[in-house]
Write an enzyme that holds these catalytic residues in place. Structure first.
Site, PDB file in Angstrom:
ATOM      1  N   ASP A 119      -6.732  -4.857  -4.761  1.00 15.47           N
ATOM      2  CA  ASP A 119      -7.203  -4.476  -3.422  1.00 15.47           C
ATOM      3  C   ASP A 119      -8.114  -3.260  -3.428  1.00 15.47           C
ATOM      4  O   ASP A 119      -8.399  -2.698  -2.387  1.00 15.47           O
ATOM      5  CB  ASP A 119      -5.967  -4.205  -2.538  1.00 15.47           C
ATOM      6  CG  ASP A 119      -6.340  -4.061  -1.068  1.00 15.47           C
ATOM      7  OD1 ASP A 119      -7.323  -4.711  -0.656  1.00 15.47           O
ATOM      8  OD2 ASP A 119      -5.668  -3.314  -0.350  1.00 15.47           O
TER       9      ASP A 119
ATOM     10  N   ASP B 260       0.850  -1.181   0.000  1.00 16.18           N
ATOM     11  CA  ASP B 260       0.000   0.000   0.000  1.00 16.18           C
ATOM     12  C   ASP B 260       0.890   1.237   0.000  1.00 16.18           C
ATOM     13  O   ASP B 260       1.761   1.386   0.850  1.00 16.18           O
ATOM     14  CB  ASP B 260      -0.952  -0.040   1.201  1.00 16.18           C
ATOM     15  CG  ASP B 260      -2.042  -1.082   0.988  1.00 16.18           C
ATOM     16  OD1 ASP B 260      -2.631  -1.100  -0.103  1.00 16.18           O
ATOM     17  OD2 ASP B 260      -2.280  -1.897   1.900  1.00 16.18           O
TER      18      ASP B 260
END
Ligand SMILES: [Zn+2]
Length: 1057
Positions: free
Chosen positions: A372, A262
């Site tokens: 995601d 991320d």
């Protein structure tokens, strides 16, 4: 060898094997306990602690103090550098020697000035291979550095993972030693674990399960952990078993190494830079040791960071990319949110991403990779196709709370009919470990098996990075082809998709958006980020347009291509799926706000520069340059600076083409400044002679009526909308007996994902916010603008004030809202019950719009109780409708006839302070006759979001108004005008247009710019091989299908010297 009695007790046999490999039990005598042999402490350990993230060269020159195992360091977000001096005992010649390192936090090993491996307990990386086999001549002494970041793989949440970070966390080093590693023991452990997995996973009614169990049991019988010479016999038993092949019809699993990082989430952006280094340097090591191992890596931004911070590592990645082992995927700058970014911003994700991949790795990506992200816009297939991408991979829809998505391999058809081949790895994860259980799940869950016998399997620690381990690779290699299990190949995305394509004739098609039935709170959480995102999208649009016009008009003007690339990349970075969504920690939100401020200030400077260039050399009066950056005529009331710093209202008319996508000069600082007329007086569009013909402001019973001759708005004494009438027809827009502009408060306590989720049950806690009569006051502007103002106490802690504004000539009423918000787990919305009946409502999305149901018939319908929209939504029946516009909101819903706009949330994790404080936003209400297309809802929503610009003109402003472009059809929107990427400093422009009504249409584009050649191009600005379009009298004809996006390359004539 004596035959062992073959006992038949399933459980004791299974658990016996489990204990033989257990890291917890019987390690004094079991096989696991023999994984490492002799060990010795490191020769010397010293450390240096810093709050900064220092480059290696700087860090190693600091003052290191003696340290020892057991020491604590910290707090959170600091870095502890360890100098580790080693001396390998002579007796270990011929052995594999590891540095065993266990500490909290995330470590990175440096050797000879280069990063060589990540070390994290959470990522199962606790030893660094010093040598595979210590040679007689090898140096025995060396110095390593271990850079330990004071945060875990998933940040530093206090108590739970997504809680706000604990700033006081301390970290500890618990092991630092040299040890002999027994590779043969490791291999046996891998085999035994896989056999156990098969015994358990295939179950007691499966013959192969028993074969696996008895093989494992037999291996335990023959293997004496203390006698390595017994290992080959055990190894042979395993090899025989795994060598028994499956049938030809077996499913094939494509195992792809992956590491989801991320770009910012529970840790700041700067830590991500180091996460990339830690993860990928480990991947490089795996690629070296396993030539068949392939790693898929997304997000150009992360690679760009590594390029600038770790050039040596970047060069190695390029090397492995050439060999086909390191495979850049995704094509985008970051893995952005799939809902909130504008259409143009989505295009730029690919434009910036693909050009980076091409430049650094020699080719563009052929698959879009967004494992995601929280839902996927129906416009993505078209954008992908026009960016050279035909394949799409995600797994996020497995998170659906209500409905299970019916396909794993299918065609995804977008809003315009574009199709891409989509695959969802059926194991429902991007962070597999290579276990038998996951392999079996991948086949069992695959809803398209039988149609296509291939599945993706993404393995490696993810979210916070980490990536694959050697053990995972060993497991998957062992399972390449064994009876009872699917075949497992270490594969590439290309091999996966070409295998899937081979059977595409049997695949189903899903039309429209891929809506995630979860995380619907991310449309609203962190209102400031969302507002800044919308604003920066607008600024970059305006800068590009003005700079393009300046380029066309002025020989001296230099298009700020490099600066715009910087600003775009910054905006794209913050559209990452945990930033613009608001699901990040406070530290990230603060950084994001700085990024937006940077875009705002630099963007506004570029606007002024372009405006100055447009004014130069033109005779005319000094003053203001009024710029309409939209492609249609506008007549609007505009606040203009007047002497003394005050503002006056001016009516900016546009007649003919003069203000279409162009400029008009404004010779006076204030145009038609109205005399100090009575408050709340509103005049109709047109001549001031109408002044008297308008009804005077009415304020009876404390209620106020605003009327501009187009719409009439009636507010009750508390500011609620009791009536909204289209004056010409007398048609009422508010539902009978109901009131609009009704603020409502909900309890907002999700099941876990606080910043992310609003649950369906929040609707059961609806509480209208009731105001006090008598707070409504009429505004003081006169002439062209009528307004009313009121205050509303939302709760003991939160209050709201609102100015309701109606301008002459304007078809909508605006609600300028200021909120002081101090709540916990509450959700604020505003509702408008419409006198409209329709089973579906329309919502704007990227380059178009789509319909969603207004009822809860099926589970697919009610799972969309909270949806996203861009600048407008509309509820229409035949002949009439009501549109709700906004300038920075994304969460919305229409249930029955009630349009509802989601305003503010108050989650506490992972950012305990999120959304607390002051907010400003505007929404607007537009009743209309006919369809929203014919009534002009789309241009109205653009106008609300792209106000006319009034830029100070440093020199003489152009005397005459002029327009650069106009489009003959109201269905076609000219969205973007920019310089072509391929011709930096060249005189080529790119125009992006789209069909916004959902219709087949022909239109004429007219330009006043000196265009030499016009040719269609794709979103990556590659010329259409069909060649130039016929261009006559500066006009060219374009043909659109519904929601089609077209790009046009315009070659301008050389500048007059
Ligand atoms: Zn993620």
């Amino acid at each position: 060898m004596a035959a062992a009695p073959a006992l038949k007790h399933w459980r004791t046999t299974l658990e016996r094997v489990e204990k033989f490999v257990s890291p917890l039990y019987f390690t004094d005598c079991n096989l696991r306990g023999r994984l490492f042999g002799d060990s010795c402490p490191v020769a010397e350990l010293s450390s240096f602690l810093t709050p900064e993230r220092l480059p290696y060269q700087e860090a190693v020159q600091q003052d290191f103090r003696p340290a020892q195992v057991g020491d604590s360091f910290g707090p959170t977000w600091w870095t502890c550098w360890f100098r580790v001096e080693l001396t390998i005992p002579d007796a270990w010649v011929g052995q594999e020697v590891h540095l065993r390192w266990e500490s909290d936090g995330e470590g990175l090993v440096w050797r000879d000035g280069e990063p060589v491996q990540g070390l994290t307990k959470e990522g199962e990386k606790t030893s660094y291979v010093l040598t595979d086999k210590l040679g007689e001549e090898d140096p025995r002494s060396l110095t390593l550095y271990v850079e330990v970041a004071c945060n875990g793989l998933l940040g530093a949440g206090k108590g739970t993972m997504i809680a706000a970070p604990d700033p006081e966390k301390m970290f500890q080093v618990s092991r630092a030693e040299l040890a002999v590693f027994h590779r043969d023991v490791h291999k046996l452990l891998v085999d035994l674990e896989l056999l156990l997995g098969m015994a358990k996973g295939l179950g007691e009614d499966n013959q192969r399960s028993y074969q696996a169990l008895y093989t494992a049991n037999q291996m335990v019988n023959v293997c004496d952990p203390a006698q390595p010479e017994t290992f080959p016999v055990a190894q042979a038993l395993a090899s025989k078993f795994f060598g028994q092949r499956g049938g030809e019809s077996q499913h094939t699993i494509h195992a792809l190494g992956h590491c989801h990082i991320d770009t910012a989430w529970l840790w700041p952006f700067k830590e991500t830079v180091r996460k990339c280094a830690r993860s990928w340097v480990t991947v490089v090591q795996l690629m070296e040791r396993n030539p068949e191992f392939i790693f898929a890596c997304s997000q150009a931004q992360q690679l760009a960071w590594v390029k600038s911070h770790y050039p040596g590592l970047h060069a190695r990645l390029q090397e492995f990319a050439c060999r086909g082992q390191f495979v850049p995927v995704g094509g985008t700058w970051v893995e952005m949110d799939g809902n909130l970014p504008s259409g143009e911003a989505m295009v730029r994700q690919f434009l910036q991403g693909q050009s980076f991949f091409l430049q650094e790795f020699g080719k563009m990506c052929s698959e879009f990779w967004l494992p995601d992200t929280f839902g996927y816009s129906a416009q993505l297939p078209q954008i992908m196709r026009s960016c050279g991408i035909r394949h799409f991979l995600t797994q996020k829809l497995s998170w659906n709370l209500v409905n299970s998505f019916p396909h794993h391999t299918f065609f995804w058809e977008g809003l315009d009919g574009s199709r891409v081949l989509a695959h969802f790895p059926p194991g429902d994860s991007y962070g597999m470990q290579g276990s038998v259980e996951e392999v079996l799940k991948t086949v069992a869950k695959n809803r398209d098996k039988g149609r296509t016998n291939h599945s993706a399997f993404l393995f490696g620690f993810g979210d916070g990075g980490g990536g694959p381990t050697q053990t995972m690779v060993d497991r998957l290699k062992r399972l390449c082809n064994t009876d009872g299990l699917p075949r497992v190949q270490l594969s590439s995305p290309e091999r996966l998709f070409s295998a899937l394509e081979g059977h595409s004739g049997q695949l189903c098609t899903w039309v429209g958006e891929l809506f995630l039935e979860l995380h619907n709170g991310t449309y609203t959480t962190h209102a400031q980020i969302k507002k800044a995102n919308r604003e920066c999208e607008r600024i970059l649009h305006d800068v590009e347009l003005l700079s393009s016009l300046a380029l066309a008009r002025s020989a001296q003007f230099l298009y700020p291509a490099a600066q715009l690339q910087d600003l775009w990349r910054l905006l794209l970075l913050n559209q990452f799926h945990d930033v613009v969504t608001g699901s990040c920690i406070q530290l990230v939100a603060e950084e994001a706000m700085c990024h937006y401020e940077d875009i705002r200030s630099r963007g506004n400077k570029l606007l002024s520069t372009a405006a100055a260039a447009l004014c130069a050399g033109e005779p005319g009066p000094e003053g203001l340059l009024i710029v309409n950056t939209l492609p249609w005529k506008r007549t609007e009331v505009l606040a203009l600076p007047s002497p003394g710093g005050a503002h006056c209202l001016g009516l900016i008319p546009s007649s003919g083409d003069s203000a279409q996508h162009g400029l008009c000069s404004c010779s006076h600082p204030h145009l038609t400044a109205a005399p100090a007329a009575p408050a709340a007086c509103v005049y109709s569009a047109g001549a001031s002679a109408d002044l008297a013909s308008r009804p005077p402001p009415t304020k009876t019973d404390g209620s106020v009526t605003l009327d501009n001759g187009i719409i009439r708005v009636k507010l009750d004494p508390t500011g609620r909308l009791t009536s909204l009438v289209l004056v010409a027809s007398g048609r009422e827009a508010i539902a009978e007996g109901a009131v609009g502009n009704q603020f409502v408060l909900f309890d907002d306590v999700p099941l876990y994902w606080d910043a992310w989720d609003v649950m369906d049950y929040h609707l059961e806690t609806r509480k209208p916010v009731l105001g006090q009569a008598g707070t409504l006051a009429v505004g003081t502007e006169g002439g062209m603008r009528g307004s009313a103002w009121f205050l509303l106490q939302i709760s003991p802690n939160s209050r709201l004030s609102q100015k309701v504004v109606l301008d002459i000539g304007c078809p909508y009423v605006r609600f300028h809202t200021e909120v002081h918000w101090h709540e916990a787990h509450k959700f604020l919305k505003v509702e408008f019950p419409a006198r409209v009946r329709s089973p579906q409502a329309t919502f704007e999305v990227q380059f178009g719009h789509l319909q969603r149901p207004t009822h809860y018939n099926t589970s697919w319908d009610w799972a969309r109780f909270e949806v996203w929209a861009h600048r407008w939504m509309d509820l229409s029946e035949h002949g009439f409708g009501l549109a709700l516009l906004n300038d920075c909101k994304y969460g919305a819903s229409v249930r029955g006839s009630v349009l509802s706009l989601s305003l503010l949330r108050a989650p506490k994790s992972p950012d305990a302070t999120v959304d607390m404080g002051r907010h400003e936003f505007t929404y607007a209400l537009m009743p209309h006759e006919g369809s929203f297309q014919d009534a002009g809802v789309i241009p109205a929503a653009y106008s609300l979001n792209f106000p006319l610009l009034a830029l100070p003109a440093p020199g003489p402003a152009p005397a005459a108004a002029w327009s650069a472009f106009s489009v003959s059809s109201p269905a076609v929107v000219l969205e973007t005008v920019k310089q072509a990427e391929t011709s930096l400093q060249g005189r080529k422009l790119v125009l992006r247009l789209y069909e916004a009504h959902g219709s087949h249409v022909d239109c004429w584009l007219r330009t006043s710019l000196p265009v030499q050649e016009a040719v269609l191009c794709d979103l990556l600005e590659r010329r259409d091989p069909a060649g130039p379009l016929p261009l006559r009298n500066n006009r060219l004809k374009l043909t659109f299908s519904p929601f089609q996006v077209q790009s046009l390359l315009l070659v301008l004539q050389p500048a007059p010297s």
